[in-house]
Design a protein around this motif. Structure first.
Motif, mmCIF file in Angstrom:
data_model
loop_
_atom_site.group_PDB
_atom_site.id
_atom_site.type_symbol
_atom_site.label_atom_id
_atom_site.label_comp_id
_atom_site.label_asym_id
_atom_site.label_seq_id
_atom_site.Cartn_x
_atom_site.Cartn_y
_atom_site.Cartn_z
ATOM 1 N N HIS A 290 -41.378 -15.185 29.609
ATOM 2 C CA HIS A 290 -42.014 -14.093 30.342
ATOM 3 C C HIS A 290 -42.723 -13.162 29.363
ATOM 4 O O HIS A 290 -42.382 -13.118 28.180
ATOM 5 N N ARG A 291 -43.685 -12.403 29.854
ATOM 6 C CA ARG A 291 -44.288 -11.378 28.995
ATOM 7 C C ARG A 291 -43.252 -10.343 28.587
ATOM 8 O O ARG A 291 -43.318 -9.798 27.486
ATOM 9 N N ASP A 292 -42.316 -10.060 29.449
ATOM 10 C CA ASP A 292 -41.212 -9.155 29.146
ATOM 11 C C ASP A 292 -40.163 -9.945 28.365
ATOM 12 O O ASP A 292 -39.514 -10.845 28.910
ATOM 13 N N ILE A 293 -40.005 -9.621 27.095
ATOM 14 C CA ILE A 293 -39.104 -10.417 26.262
ATOM 15 C C ILE A 293 -37.664 -10.345 26.754
ATOM 16 O O ILE A 293 -36.890 -11.297 26.573
ATOM 17 N N GLU A 294 -37.273 -9.252 27.410
ATOM 18 C CA GLU A 294 -35.916 -9.158 27.927
ATOM 19 C C GLU A 294 -35.673 -10.217 29.006
ATOM 20 O O GLU A 294 -34.587 -10.794 29.098
ATOM 21 N N ILE B 190 -33.333 -17.696 28.617
ATOM 22 C CA ILE B 190 -32.786 -18.597 27.596
ATOM 23 C C ILE B 190 -31.265 -18.534 27.578
ATOM 24 O O ILE B 190 -30.580 -19.550 27.368
ATOM 25 N N ALA B 191 -30.705 -17.342 27.831
ATOM 26 C CA ALA B 191 -29.245 -17.163 27.795
ATOM 27 C C ALA B 191 -28.528 -17.996 28.849
ATOM 28 O O ALA B 191 -27.332 -18.286 28.716
ATOM 29 N N ARG B 192 -29.225 -18.418 29.897
ATOM 30 C CA ARG B 192 -28.610 -19.305 30.888
ATOM 31 C C ARG B 192 -28.233 -20.649 30.265
ATOM 32 O O ARG B 192 -27.377 -21.360 30.780
ATOM 33 N N TYR B 193 -28.901 -20.983 29.179
ATOM 34 C CA TYR B 193 -28.628 -22.241 28.481
ATOM 35 C C TYR B 193 -27.848 -22.015 27.194
ATOM 36 O O TYR B 193 -27.027 -22.851 26.803
ATOM 37 N N ALA C 264 -30.439 -14.874 21.491
ATOM 38 C CA ALA C 264 -30.465 -13.915 20.386
ATOM 39 C C ALA C 264 -31.392 -14.404 19.274
ATOM 40 O O ALA C 264 -32.115 -13.609 18.648
ATOM 41 N N THR C 265 -31.412 -15.703 19.046
ATOM 42 C CA THR C 265 -32.280 -16.279 18.014
ATOM 43 C C THR C 265 -33.744 -16.070 18.353
ATOM 44 O O THR C 265 -34.558 -15.747 17.475
#
Length: 535
Positions: free
Chosen positions: A102-106, A112-115, A121-122
Motif C-alpha cells: 500500500h502507499r501507506d507503509i503501515e 506482510i505481518a499476516r504472513y 519489521a524487516t
C-alpha cells in the motif's frame, strides 16, 4: 533544397522526445523522425481490442517518472493527469491468498505481518534504507554514469562499499533467503526482478527487486488518465512549442557520413535530410550500430561487440475487453491494485519459468502481471465495461518445446492463439474465476508480433537489452558507447539501451541531453530550471 536541421532525433519515444525538448529549448532546430504512425514508442495507447477500449500497448505504470525531474523541468504536469491507486501492487496466489503493498507503509506492514511479523519489521527497515539513499539513487539515475574505474574506486573508498557491491551482485534467492522467512514475502519482493529479466539465481536480481518494490511503496505505481501516450503527446506538444518538428511514418534507412562525422540521414523513401550539428538515436543500440551506421562508420570491433549484446527474455501480452468488471479469487484488494502478480508462492516457481523459457520451451505456469486498466482508470473503457492487460514475462522467442501439453506448434504465428487460450484457462482456474466468461474480445501479441510492431522491441523484449551486471551503468550497452556517445563524433544515443535502462523515467533522454550540451558548450541548467509552481 532540403530543409536543414541542427539536430535530428531518430525515434519519437519518451526518451527521444525528452532529449529533443531540451535541445529545442537551447535554440537548436530539431527534427524528430518516427517510423510508427504516432509518437510514443514504448508508450503508445491504442484501441487494440474494441472501439472505446484504450490499452497501453507496452509501458503501463508511471513509476520511475515519479522520481524524474523531467516533467517539472519541461512543465509537463499540466498536460496530463496522474491517477494514484492506494495499492501500487499486490501478489495473488492460486490458493486465494494475497499480499499487498500500500502507499501507506503501515498498511503494508500489517499486510506482510499476516504472513510473518519478522518480515513486516524487516520491510520497514528496508524502506527506511531506501529513504536514506533515495536522493543519491535519483541523482545517479538522472546523471551520466561514472566510468567503470571510477565506480569501482568509489566502492573501494566507501566504508560500506564492499557490502554495497555485494548487494549489487547478489541473486534474489540469496538475498530473499537471508532477509525474509515467509515464502509469500520472498515471492512478493523477488518477483520484481523478473520485470528486468532476472531469475532467482541470476546475479544482480536482489538489488533490482528491492529497488523496484521500494520505489512503488514510496512514490506509487500510478496510471496516466487516458493512457501512457498522454506523456509522449505532452512531450511532443512542448517540442513543437519550442520550434521542433516531428514526422511520423518516417523510417530512417541509414545514417550517412564517415567514421569521423555524420552528415545526414537517408529515409526509406530515398530522401536525404542533412544534419547540421548532430544526430541522436532513440532506436535500440544494435539497430543503430549494425544497420544505421554499419562497419564503415563504426568499425568491425564495435559491430562485433554489438552482435553479441544480450537482449534478454521475451514477453507475451494479452489485451482483454470485458463485458463487465471481473472478480479476483483473492478478493477486492486485487482489483484495487494498479497491477497484480499472479504466481505460485515459491522462488522455485520462478526458477522453473526461466529453465523452460531459456531452453526454448513454452512455460506451463509463467509469471503473469495483471493490469487493472479500467478498474483504476474508468476512462479506458465504455461505461459498464472493463479492460485488462496481461503481460506474461519470460517466454522464448524461438519455440523448441511446450510444457503446457496443449501447443504443438513451433512458430509463434501458429502458437500464439493456442497459448493465449491456455493462459486464459490458467488465469480463470487459478486467479480470476469469471474472466473467461466475461471476455468480449481478446487480442494476443506474441514476441514476434511485439518486434514487428516496433523495431526497437528486439526479439519481443521491452528493455533494449538485458539488465545484466556487465550491461549496466557505463557498460550499457557496451563500454565504447557507455556515455551516450559513439566513436562518430556527432552521433549520440538516448534510448533505454543506455543508462539507467528501461522504464518510463525519461532519464536516458535527459542524460544524453546533458552530454550533448557539454559537447556544444551550452549551459544545461539554463533549460532545466524547475519553476516554483512545480516544486
Amino acid at each position: 533544397m532540403p530543409h536543414s536541421y541542427d539536430a535530428i532525433v531518430i525515434g519519437a519515444g519518451h526518451n527521444g522526445l525528452t532529449c529533443a525538448c531540451y535541445l529545442a529549448r537551447a535554440g537548436l532546430k530539431v527534427l524528430v523522425l518516427e517510423q510508427y504512425h504516432t509518437v510514443g514508442g514504448m508508450t503508445v495507447t491504442e484501441e487494440e481490442t474494441l472501439r472505446g477500449f484504450w490499452s497501453d500497448i507496452h509501458a503501463s505504470g508511471y513509476q520511475l517518472a515519479n522520481l524524474s525531474p523531467v516533467p517539472r523541468e519541461l512543465g509537463l504536469l499540466d498536460r496530463y493527469e496522474i491517477i494514484e491507486p492506494d495499492i501500487p501492487f499486490s501478489h495473488a496466489f492460486p490458493t486465494g491468498d494475497i499480499i499487498s503493498v500500500h502507499r501507506d507503509i503501515e498498511k503494508t506492514v500489517a499486510d506482510i505481518a499476516r504472513y510473518s511479523v519478522k518480515d513486516a519489521a524487516t520491510w520497514r527497515v528496508l524502506m527506511n534504507r531506501f529513504l536514506v539513499e533515495k536522493d543519491a539513487i535519483t541523482e545517479a539515475m538522472f546523471s551520466p554514469p561514472p566510468s567503470f574505474p571510477v565506480a569501482a574506486a568509489d566502492f573501494a573508498a566507501s566504508p560500506t562499499g564492499m557490502d554495497a557491491y555485494r548487494f549489487s551482485m547478489q541473486s534474489v534467492r540469496s538475498w530473499a533467503n537471508q532477509t525474509f522467512e515467509a515464502e509469500a514475502t520472498k515471492t512478493l519482493f523477488g518477483s520484481f526482478a523478473t520485470f528486468l529479466g532476472a531469475s532467482p539465481d541470476d546475479a544482480g536480481g536482489a538489488e533490482l527487486g528491492w529497488l523496484f518494490a521500494s520505489v512503488l511503496q514510496n512514490v506509487g505505481n500510478n496510471l496516466v488518465k487516458g493512457g501512457m501516450n498522454r506523456v509522449t503527446l505532452a512531450l511532443a506538444e512542448d517540442l513543437r512549442a519550442h520550434g521542433g518538428e516531428i514526422r511520423t511514418n518516417a523510417l530512417v534507412d541509414k545514417i550517412l557520413g564517415d567514421a569521423k562525422r555524420a552528415t545526414a540521414v537517408r529515409m526509406e523513401s530515398g530522401e536525404e535530410i542533412p544534419a547540421g550539428q548532430l544526430i541522436v538515436s532513440n532506436v535500440d543500440p544494435g539497430h543503430l550500430v549494425i544497420d544505421l551506421l554499419g562497419v564503415g562508420m563504426m568499425g568491425q570491433e564495435i559491430v562485433d561487440k554489438m552482435q553479441r549484446y544480450e537482449w534478454g527474455d521475451s514477453i507475451f501480452v494479452m489485451f482483454v475487453a470485458l463485458e463487465n468488471p471481473i472478480n479476483y479469487k483473492a478478493g477486492p484488494a486485487a482489483r484495487q491494485s494498479a497491477h497484480v502478480h499472479l504466481s505460485e508462492r515459491s522462488l522455485d516457481f520462478f526458477a522453473r519459468i526461466y529453465l523452460q523459457c531459456r531452453a526454448g520451451v513454452l512455460p506451463a505456469a509463467p509469471m503473469i502481471v495483471s493490469w487493472n486498466d479500467s478498474a483504476i482508470d474508468p476512462s479506458r473503457a465504455p461505461a459498464g465495461r472493463a479492460l485488462m492487460k496481461f503481460v506474461i514475462l519470460s517466454v522464448p522467442y524461438v519455440i523448441t518445446g511446450d510444457a503446457t501439453g496443449r501447443v504443438p506448434a513451433r512458430t509463434w504465428d501458429e502458437a500464439r492463439e493456442p497459448y493465449a487460450d491456455y493462459l486464459i484457462d490458467l488465469i480463470t482456474a487459478n486467479y480470476i474465476p469469471d474472466l473467461k466468461a466475461k471476455i468480449l474480445k481478446r487480442v494476443a501479441h506474441s514476441p514476434v508480433d511485439v518486434s514487428r510492431r516496433i523495431i526497437s522491441a528486439v526479439r519481443g523484449t521491452l528493455g533494449q537489452g538485458a539488465f545484466l551486471p556487465y550491461q549496466n551503468g557505463s557498460l550499457r550497452p557496451i563500454p565504447e558507447l557507455g556515455q551516450y556517445k559513439t566513436p562518430v563524433s556527432n552521433v549520440y544515443l538516448c534510448s533505454s539501451g543506455s543508462h539507467p535502462g528501461p522504464g518510463v523515467s525519461m532519464a536516458p533522454g535527459r542524460n544524453a541531453a546533458q552530454v550533448i550540451f557539454s559537447d556544444l558548450r551550452l549551459d544545461f541548467s539554463s533549460v532545466a530550471r524547475i519553476s516554483r509552481r512545480d516544486l
